[in-house]
Design an enzyme around this catalytic site. Structure first.
Site, PDB file in Angstrom:
ATOM      1  N   ASP A 282       0.854  -1.181   0.000  1.00 41.23           N
ATOM      2  CA  ASP A 282       0.000   0.000   0.000  1.00 41.23           C
ATOM      3  C   ASP A 282       0.893   1.235   0.000  1.00 41.23           C
ATOM      4  O   ASP A 282       2.115   1.143   0.130  1.00 41.23           O
ATOM      5  CB  ASP A 282      -0.935  -0.019   1.212  1.00 41.23           C
ATOM      6  CG  ASP A 282      -2.233   0.746   0.951  1.00 41.23           C
ATOM      7  OD1 ASP A 282      -2.257   1.605   0.050  1.00 41.23           O
ATOM      8  OD2 ASP A 282      -3.221   0.481   1.658  1.00 41.23           O
ATOM      9  N   TRP A 283       0.296   2.398  -0.147  1.00 42.66           N
ATOM     10  CA  TRP A 283       1.032   3.647  -0.343  1.00 42.66           C
ATOM     11  C   TRP A 283       2.096   3.839   0.754  1.00 42.66           C
ATOM     12  O   TRP A 283       1.772   4.043   1.922  1.00 42.66           O
ATOM     13  CB  TRP A 283       0.058   4.814  -0.325  1.00 42.66           C
ATOM     14  CG  TRP A 283       0.664   6.156  -0.635  1.00 42.66           C
ATOM     15  CD1 TRP A 283       1.508   6.870   0.168  1.00 42.66           C
ATOM     16  CD2 TRP A 283       0.476   6.948  -1.809  1.00 42.66           C
ATOM     17  NE1 TRP A 283       1.857   8.054  -0.429  1.00 42.66           N
ATOM     18  CE2 TRP A 283       1.235   8.132  -1.657  1.00 42.66           C
ATOM     19  CE3 TRP A 283      -0.266   6.774  -2.973  1.00 42.66           C
ATOM     20  CZ2 TRP A 283       1.272   9.132  -2.623  1.00 42.66           C
ATOM     21  CZ3 TRP A 283      -0.231   7.776  -3.943  1.00 42.66           C
ATOM     22  CH2 TRP A 283       0.532   8.933  -3.769  1.00 42.66           C
TER      23      TRP A 283
END
Length: 725
Positions: A282-283
Site C-alpha cells: 500500500d502507499w
C-alpha cells in the site's frame, strides 16, 4: 545477459502466440539487475517529461494516479490519456527491452458512471449486479489508459467507527467473498486480458478491519485461528476467482506489520494458496516499516519487504534505492527478486499490455449513457434498505403537497460517496430534481439552513421527506469517528419536524452503520440509502412512490449505540452466553440492552412474506463429501409485488474452537406477486460447515449442526442435522 535485443528473433517475449511463462522466461533471461529492480518500483503520477530518463532506463514499472496517500478524500485533476500514452511510448519504443508500464487508479465503485458505495452494493445481495457494475467501471476506466484498479476491498469488519467500512461488502465472509469474487470477474473479464477490462486487486491483506478503536492504520491484535476462520476467507475466494493482484494492509498483526509479514504473505498467500499474481504494497507501506519501529532505515525496510513477499513497492522508493545493492552484497537472495519480477511480468503479459500498451478507443466518450444509468439506477434500488414503515410508504402518486428537506436535497457530488476520483457532481440526479419531475409545484424544498423555516413548511405540507446523514468526507480512508450518531444538529431538526405530527419519512445517506434508534423512534418510515451514486434522486423517487418495492438487506449489523461496538454476527459463545430473554432481565449492561437494534440481514418491503416449514432431503450429512438439500416455501401474503431475500444460517454447537453463534451459509432471492408462493432451495455440503481447529488445519466435525432459515440473522426456523463420519 545478452546484448540489446533489436530484432524480433531476439525478442521472443513479443510473440503473443507463445505461452505466458515462456515469454516471461525469455524476458527475465536478458534483464540486468537494475532492470529487474525497476520492475518492482511503482511511482505516483508519472510525468512523461520529468521522468523520461527513468522510464527509458527501465527504472519504473508502474504508476498510479491519485491526489495523494488518501486520494479518496481529495479529488485530483483527473486522468490525462495523452500523458499516459506519452509515458508508455517512451517505455515501449525507447527503452532497451520495450517493457510497457502498468497504470493503476482507484476505480472502486464506478468511474464516470458511479454506482452505490460497495457497502450499498452489498445491500442488494446480488452477485450479478456487482459483476455488471464492475464491468461498466472497467470499460470506462480502460478508455483512459487505466489497466489496474485497487478493488475490491474484502476486509471484514464489525467496526462502524472505521470509515473504510464504506468500501467493504459487509461483515459476513460468505457475502463478502461471493460479492468480492463477482467484482473480480467484472473487472477482469474472462479470459483475463480482454480489451476493456482491468486487473483487480483484493485488499487489504489482512486484518485491517480489526484496527483498534476503529482508528485507521491502527494496530491489530488477532490470532491466526480467527484470521483463517473469518478474515482470510474472502481473500481466498478472490484468489480462487483468479484475482491478479493482492494489496498488503497498513496494520500489524500481533506485532508483525503486514508489509514484513512473511508468514501470511509468502507462506499462506503465495505458497499454501498457490497465488501466482502480484502482491503490491500500500502507499508507502514498505517505507512505513520505520514508523512501525521494526526497520531502522529504508534499506532495512527494503530487506523486510522483499523477504515477506511484497513484489511491487508503492511510492516509498525503498526497492529503487536499495534492492540492487542488497542483492550484490548478498543480503537479499536474488531468487526472491527474480520471483517478484516474474510475477510483475506475468501480470503485464496476462493483461495484454505488450500487445495493447496504449489507451482505449480514440474519440469514444466514457460519460454515463442510458444503459449505464439504467444499471446504476437498478443498483441504487438494491442499495436501499427499508428499516421501518408504519404504513406511510409507499406514497401515492398524488400525495398532496410534499416537503423535501435536509442537507442533501440539492446535492450531487456529496451523494457519490467516498473514493470517487472521476465521477462528476453534475452527472448526479439530485433528490430535488427527481421529485420535482414527478410533483412539479406540489413540491416544497428546504435545505435545513434555517430549521424554523422547515417547521413552517411542515405545517403547509401533507407529508415530509427528510434526507439526512453523512457527507462522504466523514467516511472512507482516514475518516474514523468516535461516535456513530448523526452529524451535529440533524437529530435536533428531526425532533422539530416530528413534533408537528404529520407523516415523516427519513432517508439516511451514509457510508457506515449509524446509531439510528432515535430516528427509528421519531419517523413514520426510515430508508437507509447509503451513498447511491449518479442515479440517487431517480432511485429514491422510484422507491418512495412504490414504482420499485425496496428489497435491500443490511450487510452489517447496526449497534444500538457507539458503546455497543463491536456488535455483529461474529460473536461467539462465552461462559455465560446471552439469550434475548436474558438480555431483558440479566443483561450485560446496567443501562442498556445488548442485542443490536437492527440485525444483520434486516430489511422490509411493501408487502409481507410468510414462511412454511423447512424441508430437508436428509437429516444426516457425511463429512466425506456429503451434501443435502434444504428448501422452504415462501408466500407473498401482502397486496404488492415484492422480493424476499431468504437467508440460510448455521451454528456448530460443539467444536474444537469457539464458533460464531450464527453464520451466513447461503441466500436466495424470490420475486413474488401478491398471493404467489415460491421455494428457496439450498445445497449444503459438509465442506461449507468446516473450520480451522486448534492446529490451524481445516476440519469438519461429526455431530450436531443447527440450520436456520429466515428473513434476517435474528429470526427463523431452526432444524438440527447430524454430520456423520
Amino acid at each position: 545477459m545478452s546484448p540489446d535485443p533489436s530484432t524480433p528473433a531476439e525478442r521472443p517475449w513479443l510473440d503473443a502466440d507463445r505461452p505466458v511463462e515462456e515469454r516471461v522466461d525469455a524476458l527475465l533471461a536478458v534483464m540486468t539487475l537494475a532492470e529487474k529492480v525497476g520492475q518492482l518500483h511503482q511511482t505516483a503520477n508519472i510525468d512523461p517529461a520529468a521522468d523520461a530518463e527513468l522510464i527509458r532506463s527501465g527504472a519504473i514499472s508502474s504508476s498510479l494516479y491519485a491526489s495523494g496517500a488518501t486520494g479518496g478524500n481529495v479529488k485530483d485533476e483527473g486522468l490525462l490519456s495523452s500523458a499516459i500514452d506519452s509515458a508508455q511510448a517512451i517505455a515501449v519504443e525507447e527503452s532497451r527491452l520495450g517493457i510497457p508500464l502498468l497504470f493503476g487508479r482507484d476505480v472502486i465503485h464506478g468511474h464516470r458512471t458511479v454506482f452505490p458505495i460497495p457497502l450499498g452494493l452489498a445491500s442488494g445481495w446480488d452477485e450479478s449486479l456487482v459483476e455488471r457494475a464492475c464491468e461498466v467501471a472497467a470499460d470506462e476506466a480502460h478508455l483512459e489508459g487505466v489497466a489496474w484498479t485497487f478493488a475490491p476491498m474484502v476486509d471484514i469488519s464489525e467496526e462502524p467507527r472505521w470509515g473504510r467500512v464504506a468500501e467493504s461488502f459487509g461483515e459476513q465472509p460468505v457475502l463478502s467473498g461471493r460479492l468480492g469474487a463477482a467484482a473480480v470477474r467484472g473487472f477482469q473479464g474472462e479470459p483475463v486480458g480482454e480489451k476493456g477490462r482491468l486487473a483487480a486487486c483484493a485488499k487489504h491483506f489482512v486484518g485491517y478491519g480489526l484496527a483498534a478503536g476503529g482508528r485507521d492504520y491502527d494496530t491489530v491484535s488477532v490470532g491466526e485461528n480467527t484470521l483463517r476462520n473469518l478474515h482470510l476467507r474472502p481473500f481466498k475466494d478472490a484468489v480462487d476467482a483468479g484475482v491478479l493482484t493482492v494489496m498488503a494492509s497498513f496494520n500489524d498483526v500481533d506485532g508483525v506489520p503486514m508489509h514484513s509479514n512473511r508468514r501470511l504473505l509468502r507462506e499462506v498467500l503465495k505458497d499454501e494458496w498457490g497465488f501466482d499474481g502480484v502482491v503490491v504494497g500500500d502507499w508507502g507501506g514498505v517505507g512505513q516499516l520505520m514508523n512501525h519501529g521494526v526497520a531502522a532505515d529504508l534499506r532495512e525496510a527494503a530487506v523486510y519487504g522483499i523477504e515477506a513477499g511484497i513484489d511491487l513497492e508503492m511510492v516509498s522508493g525503498a526497492y529503487a534505492a536499495h534492492l540492487a545493492e542488497l542483492v550484490e552484497s548478498g543480503e537479499v537472495d536474488p531468487a526472491l527478486v527474480d520471483d517478484s519480477v516474474r510475477r510483475v511480468l506475468r501480470l503485464k503479459f496476462r493483461l495484454g499490455l505488450f500487445e495493447r500498451p496504449y489507451t482505449g478507443t480514440p474519440g469514444r466518450s466514457n460519460a454515463p449513457t442510458g444503459a449505464t444509468r439504467a444499471l446504476a439506477r437498478e443498483a441504487a434500488h438494491g442499495s436501499m434498505v427499508l428499516l421501518s414503515n408504519n404504513g406511510v410508504l409507499p406514497l401515492p402518486a398524488e400525495p398532496g403537497t410534499l416537503l423535501l428537506t435536509g442537507p442533501f436535497v440539492q446535492e450531487g457530488e456529496a451523494l457519490l460517496g467516498t473514493w470517487v476520483l472521476d465521477g462528476r457532481g453534475e452527472d448526479v440526479i439530485s433528490p430535488e430534481a427527481a421529485f420535482r419531475e414527478r410533483l412539479g409545484d406540489r413540491l416544497l424544498v428546504q435545505d435545513n439552513r434555517f430549521s424554523e423555516r422547515g417547521v413552517q413548511l411542515v405545517r403547509q405540507a401533507d407529508v415530509t421527506v427528510a434526507v439526512v446523514g453523512e457527507h462522504p468526507w466523514r467516511s472512507g480512508e482516514a475518516n474514523s469517528v468516535a461516535r456513530i450518531g448523526l452529524p451535529a444538529g440533524q437529530l435536533e431538526v428531526l425532533h422539530e419536524l416530528a413534533g408537528i405530527d404529520k407523516p415523516l419519512v427519513v432517508v439516511v445517506y451514509t457510508g457506515r452503520p449509524l446509531e439510528l434508534g432515535p430516528v427509528l423512534d421519531l419517523a413514520d418510515a426510515v430508508i437507509l440509502a447509503w451513498h447511491p451514486g449518479v442515479e440517487t434522486g431517480n432511485a429514491l423517487a422510484d422507491v418512495v412512490f412504490g414504482d420499485v418495492a425496496p428489497f435491500g438487506r443490511l450487510p452489517m449489523t447496526f449497534p444500538r449505540t457507539t458503546g455497543h461496538i463491536p456488535t455483529s454476527t461474529h460473536q461467539r459463545p462465552t461462559s455465560r452466553t446471552l439469550t434475548p430473554e436474558q438480555d431483558k432481565t440479566e443483561g450485560r449492561y446496567l443501562d442498556a440492552l445488548v442485542l443490536p437494534r437492527l440485525p444483520f440481514g434486516h430489511g422490509l418491503s411493501y408487502t409481507t412474506f410468510s414462511y412454511g416449514e423447512m424441508a430437508l432431503s436428509a437429516t444426516e450429512l457425511s463429512r466425506a463429501g456429503g451434501s443435502l438439500e434444504v428448501s422452504v416455501g415462501v408466500t407473498n401474503s401482502g397486496e404488492r409485488r415484492g422480493r424476499e431475500v431468504v437467508q440460510l444460517y448455521f451454528r456448530d454447537p460443539v467444536a474444537q474452537v469457539t464458533r460464531p453463534n450464527i453464520e451466513l451459509l447461503d441466500w436466495a432471492r424470490l420475486d413474488l406477486e401478491p398471493g404467489q408462493s415460491g421455494t428457496a432451495r439450498f445445497t449444503v455440503t459438509a465442506d461449507q460447515l468446516g473450520y480451522f481447529g486448534r492446529d490451524l488445519t481445516r476440519r469438519v466435525d461429526t455431530g450436531e449442526v443447527v440450520l436456520m432459515v429466515g428473513p434476517d440473522a435474528s429470526r427463523g426456523e431452526r432444524v438440527s442435522i447430524t454430520v456423520t463420519a
